[in-house]
Design a protein around this motif. Structure first.
Motif, mmCIF file in Angstrom:
data_model
loop_
_atom_site.group_PDB
_atom_site.id
_atom_site.type_symbol
_atom_site.label_atom_id
_atom_site.label_comp_id
_atom_site.label_asym_id
_atom_site.label_seq_id
_atom_site.Cartn_x
_atom_site.Cartn_y
_atom_site.Cartn_z
ATOM 1 N N ILE A 20 0.834 -1.208 0.000
ATOM 2 C CA ILE A 20 0.000 0.000 0.000
ATOM 3 C C ILE A 20 0.868 1.256 0.000
ATOM 4 O O ILE A 20 0.575 2.233 -0.696
ATOM 5 N N THR A 21 1.974 1.221 0.774
ATOM 6 C CA THR A 21 2.912 2.355 0.778
ATOM 7 C C THR A 21 3.495 2.567 -0.609
ATOM 8 O O THR A 21 3.635 3.711 -1.083
ATOM 9 N N PHE A 22 3.822 1.462 -1.282
ATOM 10 C CA PHE A 22 4.350 1.544 -2.646
ATOM 11 C C PHE A 22 3.325 2.180 -3.590
ATOM 12 O O PHE A 22 3.654 3.053 -4.394
ATOM 13 N N LEU A 23 2.061 1.775 -3.459
ATOM 14 C CA LEU A 23 1.012 2.325 -4.321
ATOM 15 C C LEU A 23 0.788 3.803 -4.061
ATOM 16 O O LEU A 23 0.514 4.578 -4.981
ATOM 17 N N LEU A 59 -6.726 -1.930 0.189
ATOM 18 C CA LEU A 59 -6.627 -3.391 0.189
ATOM 19 C C LEU A 59 -7.194 -3.976 -1.097
ATOM 20 O O LEU A 59 -6.859 -5.102 -1.476
ATOM 21 N N VAL A 60 -8.093 -3.223 -1.757
ATOM 22 C CA VAL A 60 -8.613 -3.608 -3.079
ATOM 23 C C VAL A 60 -8.345 -2.436 -4.035
ATOM 24 O O VAL A 60 -9.236 -1.635 -4.314
ATOM 25 N N LEU A 89 -10.787 -0.486 -13.079
ATOM 26 C CA LEU A 89 -10.313 -1.862 -12.904
ATOM 27 C C LEU A 89 -9.941 -2.075 -11.442
ATOM 28 O O LEU A 89 -9.140 -1.321 -10.883
ATOM 29 N N THR A 90 -10.516 -3.092 -10.825
ATOM 30 C CA THR A 90 -10.130 -3.479 -9.469
ATOM 31 C C THR A 90 -9.220 -4.702 -9.564
ATOM 32 O O THR A 90 -9.519 -5.638 -10.300
ATOM 33 N N PHE A 91 -8.111 -4.672 -8.843
ATOM 34 C CA PHE A 91 -7.180 -5.800 -8.949
ATOM 35 C C PHE A 91 -6.783 -6.312 -7.573
ATOM 36 O O PHE A 91 -6.960 -5.647 -6.555
ATOM 37 N N LEU A 94 -2.276 -8.605 -3.594
ATOM 38 C CA LEU A 94 -1.148 -9.522 -3.449
ATOM 39 C C LEU A 94 -0.597 -9.992 -4.790
ATOM 40 O O LEU A 94 0.526 -10.501 -4.852
ATOM 41 N N SER A 95 -1.385 -9.819 -5.883
ATOM 42 C CA SER A 95 -0.872 -10.224 -7.194
ATOM 43 C C SER A 95 0.279 -9.326 -7.648
ATOM 44 O O SER A 95 1.017 -9.675 -8.569
ATOM 45 N N LEU A 96 0.465 -8.181 -6.968
ATOM 46 C CA LEU A 96 1.605 -7.317 -7.284
ATOM 47 C C LEU A 96 2.933 -7.998 -6.971
ATOM 48 O O LEU A 96 3.975 -7.611 -7.508
ATOM 49 N N LEU A 97 2.890 -9.015 -6.114
ATOM 50 C CA LEU A 97 4.120 -9.719 -5.742
ATOM 51 C C LEU A 97 4.575 -10.693 -6.825
ATOM 52 O O LEU A 97 5.719 -11.129 -6.826
ATOM 53 N N GLY A 98 3.671 -11.051 -7.737
ATOM 54 C CA GLY A 98 4.011 -12.001 -8.791
ATOM 55 C C GLY A 98 4.226 -11.332 -10.128
ATOM 56 O O GLY A 98 4.364 -10.103 -10.227
ATOM 57 N N ASP A 99 4.250 -12.138 -11.174
ATOM 58 C CA ASP A 99 4.472 -11.631 -12.526
ATOM 59 C C ASP A 99 3.175 -11.231 -13.221
ATOM 60 O O ASP A 99 3.208 -10.681 -14.315
ATOM 61 N N GLU A 100 2.030 -11.545 -12.590
ATOM 62 C CA GLU A 100 0.748 -11.306 -13.229
ATOM 63 C C GLU A 100 -0.138 -10.440 -12.338
ATOM 64 O O GLU A 100 -0.250 -10.687 -11.134
ATOM 65 N N LEU A 101 -0.744 -9.422 -12.934
ATOM 66 C CA LEU A 101 -1.694 -8.576 -12.227
ATOM 67 C C LEU A 101 -3.091 -9.146 -12.445
ATOM 68 O O LEU A 101 -3.568 -9.224 -13.572
ATOM 69 N N VAL A 102 -3.741 -9.567 -11.370
ATOM 70 C CA VAL A 102 -5.034 -10.246 -11.462
ATOM 71 C C VAL A 102 -6.167 -9.222 -11.349
ATOM 72 O O VAL A 102 -6.344 -8.588 -10.305
ATOM 73 N N ILE A 103 -6.920 -9.039 -12.438
ATOM 74 C CA ILE A 103 -8.048 -8.124 -12.473
ATOM 75 C C ILE A 103 -9.280 -8.869 -11.958
ATOM 76 O O ILE A 103 -9.641 -9.918 -12.478
ATOM 77 N N THR A 104 -9.949 -8.326 -10.922
ATOM 78 C CA THR A 104 -11.073 -9.020 -10.298
ATOM 79 C C THR A 104 -12.429 -8.395 -10.604
ATOM 80 O O THR A 104 -13.456 -9.062 -10.506
#
Length: 227
Positions: A20-23, A59-60, A89-91, A94-104
């Protein structure tokens, strides 16, 4: 075991706080060109974001695009295939930690979409640009797509024009992959309400006849279909 769970919980909370701090410090406007290019590759038409691009850290988290234009092929009757006033777009954080951004979740407002056929049978919604490399940076895992205050038009090969006004529409996907659709709007100033549901996305793609339960109400007319 309790100590392990405690430290895992603390680590997760710390990780979320860091994200969240990063965002909060992240300026998404610096990536306007990359976002437009990624959208262009995804839809196969040139995409231009004329308005602001913003990020809502939480958080979302949500990415908000305003005044988005999707360009038409040169033969079409107008410059843009679609104009979107508001695109959110809501994502998954925690998907920021991986290689894929998960759009929900996706929310759209004030869409002006015109689907068009040429006299030769071409369609303006077919992809104009093909991407050789499949983009794996974004993953769609939608639970809901909502649309408000929008207009969908159609021009046939015979140049007949039809227009549908949508006050509100929602597509939902539950955890068991069942799909629901609700649309409220009007056609030629006649209000209608459409609802549909299916047990799964795969059955929609692979089964015939379509396994869909459908209900349409318009004026004094009423239609149901159980597939």
């Amino acid at each position: 075991m309790r100590h392990l769970l405690k430290w895992l919980s603390i680590s997760l909370l710390l990780m979320i706080a860091i994200l969240i701090t990063f965002l909060l410090a992240f300026d998404i406007e610096d990536y306007r060109v990359q976002i437009q290019n990624a959208a262009t590759k995804a839809v196969g038409h040139e995409v231009e974001v004329r308005g602001s691009i913003s990020l809502k850290p939480s958080l979302v988290p949500q990415i908000v695009l305003k005044d988005v234009n999707i360009k038409n092929p040169s033969w079409a009757s107008r410059l843009n295939l679609a104009e979107v006033g508001f695109f959110e777009l809501t994502f998954d954080l925690l998907s920021l930690l991986g290689d894929e951004l998960v759009i929900t979740e996706v929310s759209l407002d004030k869409i002006d979409l015109l689907i068009e056929y040429s006299s030769q049978g071409k369609t303006n919604w077919q992809k104009q640009q093909q991407s050789k490399n499949r983009d794996k940076n974004f993953v769609a895992n939608f639970s809901k797509v909502s649309i408000k205050n929008s207009s969908i038009g159609l021009i046939t090969r015979e140049r007949q024009r039809f227009q549908l006004e949508i006050e509100h529409a929602a597509i939902t996907v539950d955890s068991d992959m069942s799909v629901g659709l609700k649309i409220e709007g009007d056609y030629k100033d006649i209000p209608f309400f459409l609802s549909a549901s299916s047990k799964s996305i795969n059955s929609l793609l692979n089964s015939k006849p379509l396994p869909v339960s459908l209900k349409l109400e318009s004026g004094k007319s009423f239609f149901t279909y159980l597939g």
